[in-house]
Design a protein around this motif. Structure first.
Motif, PDB file in Angstrom:
ATOM      1  N   PRO A 117       0.804  -1.229   0.000  1.00 35.17           N
ATOM      2  CA  PRO A 117       0.000   0.000   0.000  1.00 35.17           C
ATOM      3  C   PRO A 117       0.839   1.283   0.000  1.00 35.17           C
ATOM      4  O   PRO A 117       0.425   2.284  -0.611  1.00 35.17           O
ATOM      5  N   VAL A 118       1.997   1.269   0.653  1.00 34.76           N
ATOM      6  CA  VAL A 118       2.831   2.481   0.632  1.00 34.76           C
ATOM      7  C   VAL A 118       3.416   2.700  -0.763  1.00 34.76           C
ATOM      8  O   VAL A 118       3.530   3.839  -1.235  1.00 34.76           O
ATOM      9  N   GLN A 119       3.763   1.623  -1.443  1.00 33.93           N
ATOM     10  CA  GLN A 119       4.252   1.770  -2.828  1.00 33.93           C
ATOM     11  C   GLN A 119       3.147   2.334  -3.715  1.00 33.93           C
ATOM     12  O   GLN A 119       3.368   3.232  -4.533  1.00 33.93           O
ATOM     13  N   ASP A 120       1.930   1.802  -3.547  1.00 37.20           N
ATOM     14  CA  ASP A 120       0.787   2.320  -4.312  1.00 37.20           C
ATOM     15  C   ASP A 120       0.595   3.808  -4.041  1.00 37.20           C
ATOM     16  O   ASP A 120       0.363   4.595  -4.967  1.00 37.20           O
ATOM     17  N   ALA A 121       0.701   4.177  -2.767  1.00 32.21           N
ATOM     18  CA  ALA A 121       0.467   5.582  -2.394  1.00 32.21           C
ATOM     19  C   ALA A 121       1.527   6.496  -3.015  1.00 32.21           C
ATOM     20  O   ALA A 121       1.213   7.611  -3.456  1.00 32.21           O
TER      21      ALA A 121
END
Ligand code: FES
Ligand code: FES
Length: 174
Positions: A94-98
């Motif tokens: 999720p942090v990569q997506d963000a």
């Protein structure tokens, strides 16, 4: 006369896989990852513990891999940027997506360290660990901009992409 080089068989658990290599005992985790295990996602900026480009997770906690000797990391679980997502390459954390969604990088050199640090930092915050700017040291509460900036202050970005980095991390936390 220079000291003789001593090599040692080192076994590291990286991204859930046990890897073995013969290393000079002075080799850092950063150099073991990049030079011996072909995991070049983790970046070398200063090599002196000052920029955060080399941040990985060791037993779930963020660490500057340029400051940790590989021989000292035996028995620990190391997670690098390559190991944060799902088993399929296209499955991102999720942090990569963000970071993608918020355009939180320019050249991208600091990005792996920023993302690993953010993952570790969000876990620290979820456990209630305070930072230097927390008003309440027992129950720090939600992460605002000041908290995110303080908790990420060990990760420098030469491109100055901080505004979007903070936005990206804030979007994951909320
Ligand atoms: S390369 Fe490790 S902190 Fe800069
Ligand atoms: S995006 Fe270039 S150094 Fe951070």
């Amino acid at each position: 006369m220079p000291a003789p080089v001593t090599s040692h068989r080192v076994e590291l658990e990286v991204n859930g896989v046990r890897r073995a290599c013969e290393l000079d005992t002075r080799t850092t985790v950063l150099d073991a990852l990049r030079e011996h295990l072909d995991l070049t996602g983790t970046k070398k900026g200063c090599d002196h513990g000052q920029c955060g480009a080399c941040t990985v997770l060791i037993d779930g906690r963020r660490a500057n891999s340029c400051l940790v000797l590989a021989v000292a990391a035996q028995g620990s679980a190391i997670t690098t940027i390559e190991g944060l997502g799902g088993p399929e390459p296209e499955t991102l954390h999720p942090v990569q997506d963000a970071f993608l969604e918020h355009d939180a990088f320019q050249c991208g050199y600091c990005t792996p360290g920023q993302i690993c640090s953010a993952v570790g930092m969000l876990d620290e915050a979820s456990r209630g660990w305070p930072s230097a700017v927390s008003d309440d040291l027992v129950s720090p509460g939600e992460l605002g901009t000041d908290e995110i900036r303080e908790r990420m202050s060990g990760n420098l970005c030469r491109c100055g992409a901080y505004v979007n980095i903070v936005e990206a991390i804030g979007s994951v936390e909320q």
